[in-house]
Write a protein that holds these residues in place. Sequence first.
Motif, PDB file in Angstrom:
ATOM      1  N   GLU A   1       0.837  -1.202   0.000  1.00  0.00           N
ATOM      2  CA  GLU A   1       0.000   0.000   0.000  1.00  0.00           C
ATOM      3  C   GLU A   1       0.876   1.257   0.000  1.00  0.00           C
ATOM      4  O   GLU A   1       0.584   2.236  -0.682  1.00  0.00           O
ATOM      5  CB  GLU A   1      -0.921   0.011   1.225  1.00  0.00           C
ATOM      6  N   ARG A   2       1.979   1.187   0.739  1.00  0.00           N
ATOM      7  CA  ARG A   2       2.868   2.348   0.809  1.00  0.00           C
ATOM      8  C   ARG A   2       3.521   2.632  -0.540  1.00  0.00           C
ATOM      9  O   ARG A   2       3.762   3.778  -0.886  1.00  0.00           O
ATOM     10  CB  ARG A   2       3.971   2.091   1.831  1.00  0.00           C
ATOM     11  N   VAL A   3       3.791   1.563  -1.288  1.00  0.00           N
ATOM     12  CA  VAL A   3       4.388   1.748  -2.614  1.00  0.00           C
ATOM     13  C   VAL A   3       3.349   2.321  -3.582  1.00  0.00           C
ATOM     14  O   VAL A   3       3.655   3.186  -4.398  1.00  0.00           O
ATOM     15  CB  VAL A   3       4.969   0.415  -3.138  1.00  0.00           C
ATOM     16  N   LEU A   4       2.097   1.838  -3.445  1.00  0.00           N
ATOM     17  CA  LEU A   4       1.065   2.297  -4.369  1.00  0.00           C
ATOM     18  C   LEU A   4       0.735   3.774  -4.182  1.00  0.00           C
ATOM     19  O   LEU A   4       0.306   4.433  -5.124  1.00  0.00           O
ATOM     20  CB  LEU A   4      -0.192   1.442  -4.226  1.00  0.00           C
ATOM     21  N   ILE A   5       0.939   4.283  -2.976  1.00  0.00           N
ATOM     22  CA  ILE A   5       0.764   5.722  -2.762  1.00  0.00           C
ATOM     23  C   ILE A   5       1.631   6.472  -3.771  1.00  0.00           C
ATOM     24  O   ILE A   5       1.187   7.415  -4.424  1.00  0.00           O
ATOM     25  CB  ILE A   5       1.164   6.129  -1.322  1.00  0.00           C
ATOM     26  N   ASN A   6       2.868   6.020  -3.939  1.00  0.00           N
ATOM     27  CA  ASN A   6       3.788   6.713  -4.845  1.00  0.00           C
ATOM     28  C   ASN A   6       3.429   6.487  -6.310  1.00  0.00           C
ATOM     29  O   ASN A   6       3.668   7.345  -7.151  1.00  0.00           O
ATOM     30  CB  ASN A   6       5.231   6.294  -4.572  1.00  0.00           C
TER      31      ASN A   6
ATOM     32  N   LYS B   1      11.428   7.922  -5.136  1.00  0.00           N
ATOM     33  CA  LYS B   1      10.942   7.488  -3.819  1.00  0.00           C
ATOM     34  C   LYS B   1      10.608   5.992  -3.844  1.00  0.00           C
ATOM     35  O   LYS B   1      10.902   5.264  -2.899  1.00  0.00           O
ATOM     36  CB  LYS B   1       9.699   8.299  -3.416  1.00  0.00           C
ATOM     37  N   ILE B   2       9.979   5.551  -4.942  1.00  0.00           N
ATOM     38  CA  ILE B   2       9.639   4.123  -5.065  1.00  0.00           C
ATOM     39  C   ILE B   2      10.915   3.287  -5.045  1.00  0.00           C
ATOM     40  O   ILE B   2      11.031   2.316  -4.293  1.00  0.00           O
ATOM     41  CB  ILE B   2       8.846   3.855  -6.377  1.00  0.00           C
ATOM     42  N   ASN B   3      11.897   3.668  -5.871  1.00  0.00           N
ATOM     43  CA  ASN B   3      13.143   2.898  -5.940  1.00  0.00           C
ATOM     44  C   ASN B   3      13.813   2.834  -4.576  1.00  0.00           C
ATOM     45  O   ASN B   3      14.316   1.784  -4.167  1.00  0.00           O
ATOM     46  CB  ASN B   3      14.113   3.510  -6.959  1.00  0.00           C
ATOM     47  N   HIS B   4      13.788   3.958  -3.860  1.00  0.00           N
ATOM     48  CA  HIS B   4      14.407   3.976  -2.531  1.00  0.00           C
ATOM     49  C   HIS B   4      13.648   3.076  -1.557  1.00  0.00           C
ATOM     50  O   HIS B   4      14.243   2.288  -0.824  1.00  0.00           O
ATOM     51  CB  HIS B   4      14.468   5.409  -1.994  1.00  0.00           C
ATOM     52  N   LYS B   5      12.316   3.189  -1.579  1.00  0.00           N
ATOM     53  CA  LYS B   5      11.480   2.377  -0.693  1.00  0.00           C
ATOM     54  C   LYS B   5      11.744   0.886  -0.915  1.00  0.00           C
ATOM     55  O   LYS B   5      11.911   0.124   0.027  1.00  0.00           O
ATOM     56  CB  LYS B   5      10.010   2.682  -0.999  1.00  0.00           C
ATOM     57  N   LEU B   6      11.791   0.496  -2.195  1.00  0.00           N
ATOM     58  CA  LEU B   6      11.984  -0.920  -2.508  1.00  0.00           C
ATOM     59  C   LEU B   6      13.373  -1.388  -2.090  1.00  0.00           C
ATOM     60  O   LEU B   6      13.566  -2.532  -1.694  1.00  0.00           O
ATOM     61  CB  LEU B   6      11.745  -1.180  -4.003  1.00  0.00           C
ATOM     62  N   LYS B   7      14.330  -0.477  -2.165  1.00  0.00           N
ATOM     63  CA  LYS B   7      15.690  -0.816  -1.729  1.00  0.00           C
ATOM     64  C   LYS B   7      15.699  -1.058  -0.215  1.00  0.00           C
ATOM     65  O   LYS B   7      16.315  -2.013   0.261  1.00  0.00           O
ATOM     66  CB  LYS B   7      16.647   0.324  -2.091  1.00  0.00           C
ATOM     67  N   VAL B   8      14.991  -0.199   0.507  1.00  0.00           N
ATOM     68  CA  VAL B   8      14.911  -0.379   1.971  1.00  0.00           C
ATOM     69  C   VAL B   8      14.207  -1.701   2.291  1.00  0.00           C
ATOM     70  O   VAL B   8      14.635  -2.437   3.171  1.00  0.00           O
ATOM     71  CB  VAL B   8      14.185   0.809   2.635  1.00  0.00           C
ATOM     72  N   TYR B   9      13.136  -2.025   1.539  1.00  0.00           N
ATOM     73  CA  TYR B   9      12.449  -3.312   1.752  1.00  0.00           C
ATOM     74  C   TYR B   9      13.408  -4.468   1.533  1.00  0.00           C
ATOM     75  O   TYR B   9      13.429  -5.430   2.287  1.00  0.00           O
ATOM     76  CB  TYR B   9      11.275  -3.479   0.780  1.00  0.00           C
ATOM     77  N   ALA B  10      14.174  -4.384   0.441  1.00  0.00           N
ATOM     78  CA  ALA B  10      15.066  -5.485   0.087  1.00  0.00           C
ATOM     79  C   ALA B  10      16.166  -5.653   1.131  1.00  0.00           C
ATOM     80  O   ALA B  10      16.569  -6.779   1.443  1.00  0.00           O
ATOM     81  CB  ALA B  10      15.664  -5.255  -1.292  1.00  0.00           C
TER      82      ALA B  10
ATOM     83  N   GLU C   1       8.673  -1.082 -10.074  1.00  0.00           N
ATOM     84  CA  GLU C   1       9.971  -0.930 -10.730  1.00  0.00           C
ATOM     85  C   GLU C   1       9.768  -0.637 -12.221  1.00  0.00           C
ATOM     86  O   GLU C   1      10.424   0.230 -12.797  1.00  0.00           O
ATOM     87  CB  GLU C   1      10.824  -2.204 -10.589  1.00  0.00           C
ATOM     88  N   TYR C   2       8.834  -1.389 -12.821  1.00  0.00           N
ATOM     89  CA  TYR C   2       8.598  -1.222 -14.248  1.00  0.00           C
ATOM     90  C   TYR C   2       7.997   0.154 -14.550  1.00  0.00           C
ATOM     91  O   TYR C   2       8.376   0.813 -15.526  1.00  0.00           O
ATOM     92  CB  TYR C   2       7.686  -2.353 -14.751  1.00  0.00           C
ATOM     93  N   LEU C   3       7.107   0.593 -13.669  1.00  0.00           N
ATOM     94  CA  LEU C   3       6.513   1.933 -13.811  1.00  0.00           C
ATOM     95  C   LEU C   3       7.614   3.000 -13.831  1.00  0.00           C
ATOM     96  O   LEU C   3       7.620   3.893 -14.689  1.00  0.00           O
ATOM     97  CB  LEU C   3       5.565   2.204 -12.639  1.00  0.00           C
ATOM     98  N   THR C   4       8.544   2.887 -12.885  1.00  0.00           N
ATOM     99  CA  THR C   4       9.606   3.897 -12.834  1.00  0.00           C
ATOM    100  C   THR C   4      10.447   3.829 -14.114  1.00  0.00           C
ATOM    101  O   THR C   4      10.829   4.857 -14.654  1.00  0.00           O
ATOM    102  CB  THR C   4      10.512   3.747 -11.593  1.00  0.00           C
ATOM    103  N   ALA C   5      10.683   2.614 -14.608  1.00  0.00           N
ATOM    104  CA  ALA C   5      11.456   2.471 -15.854  1.00  0.00           C
ATOM    105  C   ALA C   5      10.764   3.207 -17.001  1.00  0.00           C
ATOM    106  O   ALA C   5      11.407   3.931 -17.769  1.00  0.00           O
ATOM    107  CB  ALA C   5      11.632   0.992 -16.195  1.00  0.00           C
TER     108      ALA C   5
END
Lengths: 207, 460
Positions: B114-119, B141-150, B166-170
Amino acid sequence: MFRPARLFHGGSAAALSLALAALVGCGPSKTVSRINPDDTVDLSGTWNDTDSRLVSEEMIQDCLNQAWLRTHMTERSKKPAVIVGAIRNQSMEHIPTDTFINDIERSFINSGQVTVVADSGEREDLRAEREAMQGNVTPETLKRFGHEMGADYVLMGDINQIIDEEGGEKVSFYQTDLQLIDVESNVKVWIGQKKIKKYIGRAKYSG
Amino acid sequence: MAIARLMLLLGALATAGCASYTDTALQLREPLLQGDLEKARAYLEEVKPGGPGLPYLMELGLVLRLQEDYAASNHTFDAAEILIDELYTKSVSKEVLALATNDEVIPYDGEAWERVLINYYRAMNYADLGDFEGALVECRKINHKLKVYADGDASPPTYQTDAFAEYLTAMLYDASGQTNDAWVALRAADDAYVHYENAYGVKPPPFLAQDLLRTAEMMGDADGLNRYRERFQAASWAANSELLERGEIIVFYEEGYIPAKVQQTIMIPILRTEYDDDHRTDLAWTLSQRARYVEPPHYAKTELEYLLRIAVPSYPPPTTDELPGHAIVFAGSDSCRSEIAEDLGAIARQGLQDESAQIYFKTILRALGKYALTKGIEDKQGEVAGVVANIFTAATEKADTRSWITLPNTIQVARVLVEPGTHDIEIQCYGPGGDELDTVTFEDVEVGPGQVRFLSHRTF
C-alpha cells in the motif's frame, strides 16, 4: 457524577489510566508562536527554507570569488548579465526549485557585482506588458521594443539526493551542482558544488 | 475489585459499538460502482472509516484522483506519507492497550504494498498535472522504498519487491530521456517479475522484454543484448530511432476491487489437562497451531476447560468476480490488449497468509490473558461476576480488518505506438467472462514525435 479521585487506588490505576487514555485521546492543544525567518528549524529532515537560503548564499558567494568575474570585467569592463535558468530537481523530495532560484537571484543582485536578467517565463510576461502599453500610456513613459539586455551567462544545475536508511536511522545527503555557462561560446566559466548531510533518527518506541 | 470491572467496562466502551473497518468502509464501494464519485467522497469525509489517519487518507487520496482533483489527491497522499513516517515510532501505551483489547487501537501504518502504491498514484497525479519532474521524484521514492524493503527485514516474506512499481519507474524515466535510470529500473523489474511469477503467478508483461532489448542496445551493452535475444527469441521490438519518430500511448488499466478482509470468529477448545496459565506463551503457540492447521481434538464436555473465542482477519474464498478482466486500447491505426502487471488481490492474500502465524499467536495470547482475568474475577467474586467479565472481554475482541479497500484487483498495462499528432484513444473494458463493461474515449490526445503519453482508467 464521575469522581476520579475515589477510583485511583490499588494496582489497577495504571491499567485504568490506559483505558481512560483510549477514551479521552491525548491530542495536544494547538500553539502558534512567531519565529525569525533566519532561524534554523529542522522538523522532518527534508529540504527546507534554510537549506535553500544557505546553499544559494554560499554557492553564489563562491561563484563571485572566482576568476571568471575578474576576467569578464577586464575584457568587457562592464558587469556581467546573468540569467538563472533551469535548476532540475533530481531528488526524492518535491523541492520547490522556484524558491531556490529566487534565493540565487537575490544573492546575485545583493552582491552588486552582477546584473540579473529576467528568465524566459518572466520575459514573456514583460513583452506582453510592453505590448499593452502601446497606444495606452503617455509618450514620455512608453517603453520601447528591442531594448532588452541580452545575457552574457546562464546559470543552470541540479539538486541530487542520496538517502542511506537502516531501521530508524537515516542519512540524507543533498548535492547541489551549479554551472555558469557563457551564452555565446558555450564555455563553462564556473562550476560549483555544495553538499548537505543530515542525520535523521527515529525512535522505535515512544511513551 | 470494582476497579477491575470498571476497567473492563471502559475497555469495552473504547472499542465496542464500532463496526469492523471493512463493514464501514465497504459502503464506499457502492457509490463508486454507480460512478457517483462525489457521493463516495462525501461519505468518506463524513464517516472517516477507521478514524482520521490511515487508511482513510489513502482511500480519500484515491477517490480524489478518480475525481481528477490531482493536486488535492497529492496533498492527501502527502499527509498519508508523513503519517506513515511518524508511525515508525510505536506508541508503547497503545501497544499495551492493544494487548488488553484488540489490534485496532494501534494506529494503522499501511501494508508494504500500500505504501508503494501511494507513490504510484502520486506519480500518475504529477504526470496528469504535466509535472514530469514531480512524477520522477515519486519514481525515485519508489526505488528507494523498494531498496529499503530489500535490505531490511521489515517487509513480509513474499512481498520483498514490487515488479510493477519498478517497471513503472522504468517507463517514466524512459519517457523523460533518463535512459541510465530506466536501464537500472528495467533490470530490477526483470528480476522482480521472476519472483512475481513464482509467488503470484504473474508473468512479466511482454513490453518488458521489448524495453530490455531496446535499452540494452541504447546503452551499448552487447553482452546484455545477446543474453536478452536468447531469452526473448519471439520478441520483436522497435529500435530507439523508430520510437523517436513516433509517439507512444501507455495506458494503465485498473480493474475490480482488491479483496476486503473480513472478521472470522474461531472457537478453540482448551482441555483441562492442557490449561496452565503459568506457561501461557507455550499454550498460545500450541493453540495457534491447532487453530490454523489441526482438526480440533475430540473431547468429553467434562474435559473442557474453556472454549476460547478469537476473532482474526481473513479473506473470503476467491469468487469468479475476482477473476481479472481486460481492456483493449485503440489508438491511431493500432490496438493493444492490456496485460496484468500487478495482481494486488494475490499480493494481499499472500500478505495475510505470511502474517497469519503472528496474528493467530498474538490474538490467542491476548484471549488467554483475558480468560485468566475472567477466571480470577470468577474465583474471587463468584460466577455472576465471571459471566459479566466474560461478556466484556468478548465485546473487546475484534479482528483488525483495516486495509486500503478502494484499490483495484489488478493493474494492467497496454502500450501502443502511434504517428505523432492528435488522436482519440478508445479503451474498451471487458469483464472476466468477456462481457463488455465500459468504453471510454480520451479525445484529442496530443503526442509529439518521441513523446510518451500516460493515460489511466479504472473500472469497478
